[in-house]
Design an enzyme around this catalytic site. Structure first.
Site, PDB file in Angstrom:
ATOM      1  N   TRP A 104       0.811  -1.214   0.000  1.00 61.43           N
ATOM      2  CA  TRP A 104       0.000   0.000   0.000  1.00 61.43           C
ATOM      3  C   TRP A 104       0.841   1.259   0.000  1.00 61.43           C
ATOM      4  CZ3 TRP A 104      -4.546   0.789  -1.745  1.00 61.43           C
ATOM      5  CH2 TRP A 104      -5.426  -0.292  -1.837  1.00 61.43           C
ATOM      6  N   ASP A 178      -1.671   6.687   6.517  1.00 60.06           N
ATOM      7  CA  ASP A 178      -2.730   5.835   5.989  1.00 60.06           C
ATOM      8  C   ASP A 178      -2.988   4.759   7.029  1.00 60.06           C
ATOM      9  OD1 ASP A 178      -4.324   3.970   4.732  1.00 60.06           O
ATOM     10  OD2 ASP A 178      -3.047   3.734   2.963  1.00 60.06           O
ATOM     11  N   LYS A 202     -12.559  -1.737   6.060  1.00 61.32           N
ATOM     12  CA  LYS A 202     -11.771  -2.733   6.763  1.00 61.32           C
ATOM     13  C   LYS A 202     -12.142  -2.825   8.243  1.00 61.32           C
ATOM     14  CE  LYS A 202      -7.979  -1.966   3.522  1.00 61.32           C
ATOM     15  NZ  LYS A 202      -8.188  -3.183   2.735  1.00 61.32           N
TER      16      LYS A 202
END
Length: 366
Positions: A104, A178, A202
């Site tokens: 990511w 993040d 999530k």
């Protein structure tokens, strides 16, 4: 009937109580005669949903008054473009520093390169993205516009268990984090970050909602190319109502925030998450049949990748797990193996069931 435990990395498991409440309110929210999906986003009914969600999130994370909470669309990947478009106006010629810890943060680097000069200040590529690079190895830019971290790598299973101090090595560059896959799973000091963002799917709610927590002094610096619907100052000035927000996703997120409060808040949830992760990692460390390759000090509490030593058994493992009600254990295609995502809504009983199955499968194939 077999109890189902969903270990999906996202969209992921939601608390059963939340789903039951949403089902009960689907056709008629609080006597309004409307579903939340049918309401005007500017009507009194939905405004009360929005206000409660923002208030509860601020309480859960102890968000200081000088931070704005924004509810946006675009997902975590979209926000990786929206971040530089909002921050590069402060220091237009400055580089953006990244710590590359996995899949990511790698995607974030590629997005930021479209809008800024990127400096990869440290990378875990040499260790196969199995650890956070040692803080003393970071080569930060003195004039960095900001320092970007992915504090929990959902695919690679690497998590920061420290908050890096970057102020001395830079000219006061804010940290952008993040936190898509571990926000609300642990106590954090919001004031240590300039921006925190994450996709909701999530650990918060359904796909379609992106959460941004931004310090007020970082508003108002958007590049001209930034769409007005993603200009944080415009969104903040309009209470996340500049365009139609993802109303139903915000409603579900609000129910999750209320559920978290009933569980005792983030500190209580963190204790449960430590217990779940410890149970699973302790088992993985005790057997030669499976392995986890992440450095112990960097292991994620939310996303646990593991591998069967004999990978020819992978398909049989997944089939047998599904038969036991243990779903979505296949690892990401870029990594392989298995992955158990054990977010807030995953009960301890689910991890106990997984460990029990893994032990039985290993015994049968050893």
């Amino acid at each position: 009937m077999t109890t189902i435990y969903n270990f999906s990395a996202g969209p992921a498991v939601l608390p059963k109580e939340v789903l039951q409440q949403a089902a009960a309110e689907m056709l008629d929210w609080h006597g309004s005669g409307m579903s939340v999906m049918e309401m005007s986003h500017r009507g009194a009914e939905f405004m009360s949903v929005m206000d409660a969600a923002q208030r509860d999130l601020r309480d859960l994370l102890a968000i200081p008054d000088n931070y704005k909470i924004l509810f946006l669309q675009g997902g975590g990947l979209g926000e990786n473009a929206i971040v530089p478009m909002n921050l590069m106006g402060r220091r237009p010629d400055a580089p953006v520093d990244f710590i590359h810890t996995g899949s990511w943060s790698g995607k974030s680097i590629k997005e930021a390169q479209k809008y800024a000069t990127v400096n990869v200040a440290a990378s875990a590529a040499s260790n196969g993205f199995t650890a956070v690079p040692a803080r003393e190895s970071w080569q930060l830019s003195k004039d960095a516009a900001y320092v970007h971290l992915c504090t929990n790598e959902t695919i690679d299973g690497v998590e920061y268990h420290f908050v890096p101090d970057v102020a001395e090595q830079t000219d006061g560059a804010p940290i952008v984090a993040d936190m898509s896959s571990h926000i609300l799973s642990r106590v954090i000091d919001v004031s240590a970050y300039g921006v925190i963002f994450g996709g909701a799917q999530k650990n918060i709610g359904p796909a379609g909602l992106t959460l941004v927590i931004v310090r007020e002094d970082l508003l108002g610096h958007a590049l001209p190319v930034c769409p007005s619907a993603f200009d944080w100052k415009i969104v903040a000035d309009n209470g996340s109502m500049y365009n139609t927000p993802p109303t139903y996703a915000i409603y579900i997120a609000g129910l999750v925030f209320q559920w978290l409060k009933r569980q005792g808040g983030v500190a209580a949830m963190e204790a449960q998450n430590i217990a779940k992760a410890t149970l699973l990692y302790d088992y993985l460390d005790s057997t030669d049949f499976y392995e986890n390759r992440v450095a112990k000090e960097c292991r994620s509490r939310m996303n646990v990748p593991f591998f069967l030593k004999d990978e020819s058994l992978n398909a049989e493992f997944l089939t047998a797990a599904k038969a036991q009600g243990l779903l979505q254990l296949k690892g990401h295609k870029s990594v392989g193996g298995m992955r158990a995502s054990i977010y807030n809504a995953m009960p301890l009983a689910g991890v106990q069931a997984l460990v029990g199955f893994m032990h039985e499968f290993a015994s049968a194939h050893s």
